[in-house]
Scaffold this motif. Structure first.
Motif, short mmCIF file in Angstrom:
data_model
loop_
_atom_site.label_atom_id
_atom_site.label_comp_id
_atom_site.label_asym_id
_atom_site.label_seq_id
_atom_site.Cartn_x
_atom_site.Cartn_y
_atom_site.Cartn_z
N PRO A 193 89.75 -88.27 68.86
CA PRO A 193 89.72 -88.71 67.46
C PRO A 193 91.09 -88.56 66.80
N ASP A 194 91.32 -89.36 65.79
CA ASP A 194 92.53 -89.30 64.97
C ASP A 194 92.11 -88.81 63.59
N ILE A 195 92.42 -87.55 63.28
CA ILE A 195 91.94 -86.91 62.05
C ILE A 195 93.12 -86.65 61.13
N HIS A 196 93.05 -87.17 59.91
CA HIS A 196 94.12 -86.96 58.93
C HIS A 196 94.19 -85.48 58.55
N PRO A 197 95.38 -84.96 58.33
CA PRO A 197 95.51 -83.54 58.01
C PRO A 197 94.73 -83.07 56.78
N SER A 198 94.46 -83.98 55.84
CA SER A 198 93.74 -83.59 54.62
C SER A 198 92.22 -83.63 54.81
N ALA A 199 91.74 -84.16 55.92
CA ALA A 199 90.30 -84.23 56.16
C ALA A 199 89.77 -82.87 56.58
N VAL A 200 88.48 -82.64 56.30
CA VAL A 200 87.81 -81.40 56.69
C VAL A 200 86.69 -81.76 57.66
N VAL A 201 86.85 -81.36 58.90
CA VAL A 201 85.85 -81.62 59.93
C VAL A 201 85.32 -80.28 60.41
N VAL B 276 88.52 -92.61 63.83
CA VAL B 276 89.59 -92.38 62.86
C VAL B 276 88.97 -91.78 61.61
N VAL B 277 89.45 -90.60 61.23
CA VAL B 277 88.98 -89.92 60.02
C VAL B 277 90.13 -89.91 59.03
N GLY B 278 89.98 -90.69 57.95
CA GLY B 278 91.07 -90.87 57.00
C GLY B 278 91.21 -89.73 56.02
N PRO B 279 92.12 -89.88 55.06
CA PRO B 279 92.42 -88.80 54.11
C PRO B 279 91.20 -88.35 53.30
N PHE B 280 91.09 -87.03 53.14
CA PHE B 280 90.13 -86.40 52.24
C PHE B 280 88.66 -86.66 52.62
N CYS B 281 88.41 -86.99 53.86
CA CYS B 281 87.03 -87.09 54.32
C CYS B 281 86.48 -85.70 54.63
N VAL B 282 85.16 -85.56 54.53
CA VAL B 282 84.48 -84.30 54.85
C VAL B 282 83.34 -84.61 55.80
N ILE B 283 83.33 -83.93 56.94
CA ILE B 283 82.30 -84.16 57.95
C ILE B 283 81.64 -82.83 58.29
N GLY B 284 80.31 -82.79 58.19
CA GLY B 284 79.55 -81.55 58.39
C GLY B 284 79.39 -81.17 59.84
N PRO B 285 78.87 -79.96 60.08
CA PRO B 285 78.81 -79.41 61.44
C PRO B 285 77.77 -80.04 62.35
N GLU B 286 76.77 -80.74 61.80
CA GLU B 286 75.72 -81.33 62.62
C GLU B 286 75.82 -82.85 62.70
N VAL B 287 76.99 -83.37 62.38
CA VAL B 287 77.22 -84.81 62.35
C VAL B 287 77.70 -85.29 63.72
N GLU B 288 77.23 -86.47 64.11
CA GLU B 288 77.71 -87.14 65.32
C GLU B 288 78.13 -88.55 64.94
N ILE B 289 79.37 -88.92 65.29
CA ILE B 289 79.91 -90.24 64.97
C ILE B 289 80.39 -90.89 66.26
N GLY B 290 79.91 -92.11 66.53
CA GLY B 290 80.19 -92.79 67.78
C GLY B 290 81.61 -93.29 67.91
N ALA B 291 81.98 -93.57 69.13
CA ALA B 291 83.33 -94.01 69.47
C ALA B 291 83.74 -95.25 68.69
N GLY B 292 85.03 -95.29 68.33
CA GLY B 292 85.59 -96.46 67.69
C GLY B 292 85.30 -96.59 66.21
N SER B 293 84.63 -95.61 65.62
CA SER B 293 84.29 -95.68 64.20
C SER B 293 85.50 -95.31 63.34
N SER B 294 85.48 -95.78 62.10
CA SER B 294 86.58 -95.52 61.18
C SER B 294 86.04 -95.13 59.81
N LEU B 295 86.48 -93.96 59.32
CA LEU B 295 86.17 -93.50 57.97
C LEU B 295 87.46 -93.64 57.18
N LYS B 296 87.48 -94.57 56.22
CA LYS B 296 88.74 -94.98 55.61
C LYS B 296 89.40 -93.85 54.82
#
Length: 270
Positions: free
Chosen positions: A2-10, A21-41
């Protein structure tokens, strides 16, 4: 990787597929699953026991998987499952299930949830569904494949919407809408068949003609209960796949009544 922006919280425990791709200021919880190739702007929040399939495109300020807007919810371990190739635009909200609805909200593959739309707890949404801007789908709603809901429309709790149906913009749908049906109006009435959608998706002319005749038998002027009309339509037009699907939908029934034409309107404006 994954490509995670430094400001994101995973959170630890989150599972991100290859190329996510996890863009700026995204928040992803501990029980989340996101499939390959997805993009969070950017500024996307995904929480809860949420699974999102491959190649999702999620735009800013979407809130996915936060606890349902149901006062009966007591923190039960419910889930949200979103299929592959989802398009989730700005300010979309999608909630997981509750104990009263089977503990899961499900959205199929290739669905487009456009800006400001909302999918409530315990909904079951099929494949290739489009919810246009500001659509509101209440709890326990079932939506079939290839349904389109126009901008600002709303579906009441426990409503069923059959496959290939179309709900017009600003329509309030209080009752079940048959497959291939067209609903219009601030309090929806059945305005005919979604003929444009049927033609665009390549249904044969003979199948559409059979559906038209069955529609007139079901909702045109005449005597008999809806059950009587369903039985008559099944006898007269049975064997046509489209008609059989409408008959099965009506016979299955649900918690709501069936959306019908307004009094005085023809039952065959499709």
């Amino acid at each position: 990787m994954p490509d995670i922006h430094p400001s994101a919280v995973v959170a630890d425990g989150a599972r991100l597929g290859d190329g996510v791709v996890v863009g700026p200021f995204c928040v992803i919880g501990p029980e989340v699953e996101i499939g390959a190739g997805s993009s969070l702007k950017s500024h996307v929040v995904v929480e809860g026991r949420t699974s999102i399939g491959e190649n999702a495109q999620i735009f800013p300020f979407a809130s996915i998987g936060h606890q349902p807007q149901d006062l009966k919810f007591k923190g039960e371990k419910s889930r949200l499952v979103i299929g592959r190739n989802a398009l989730i635009r700005e300010n979309v909200t999608v909630n997981p299930g509750t104990e009263g609805g089977g503990l899961v909200t499900e959205i199929g593959d290739r669905c487009a949830l456009l800006a400001g739309s909302h999918v409530a707890h315990d909904c079951r949404i099929g494949h290739d569904v489009i919810l246009v801007n500001n659509v509101m789908v209440a709890g326990h709603v079932t939506i079939g494949d290839f349904v389109i809901m126009g901008g600002g429309s709303a579906a009441h709790q426990f409503v069923r919407i059959g496959a290939h149906a179309f709900v017009g913009g600003l329509t309030g749908l209080e009752n079940d809408l048959i497959p291939y049906g067209l609903a219009m109006g601030d309090r929806a009435s059945l305005a005919g068949l979604n003929i444009v959608g049927l033609r665009r998706r390549g249904f044969e002319r003979e199948a559409i003609h059979a559906l038209r005749h069955a529609f007139r038998d079901l909702f045109g002027e005449g005597a008999g209960t809806l059950k009587d009309r369903v039985d008559a339509a099944a006898t007269a037009h049975g064997g046509s796949p489209l008609v059989d699907e409408v008959v099965a939908f009506l016979r299955a029934g649900g918690d709501r009544a069936v959306c019908t034409p307004r009094a005085g309107e023809p039952g065959s404006r499709g």
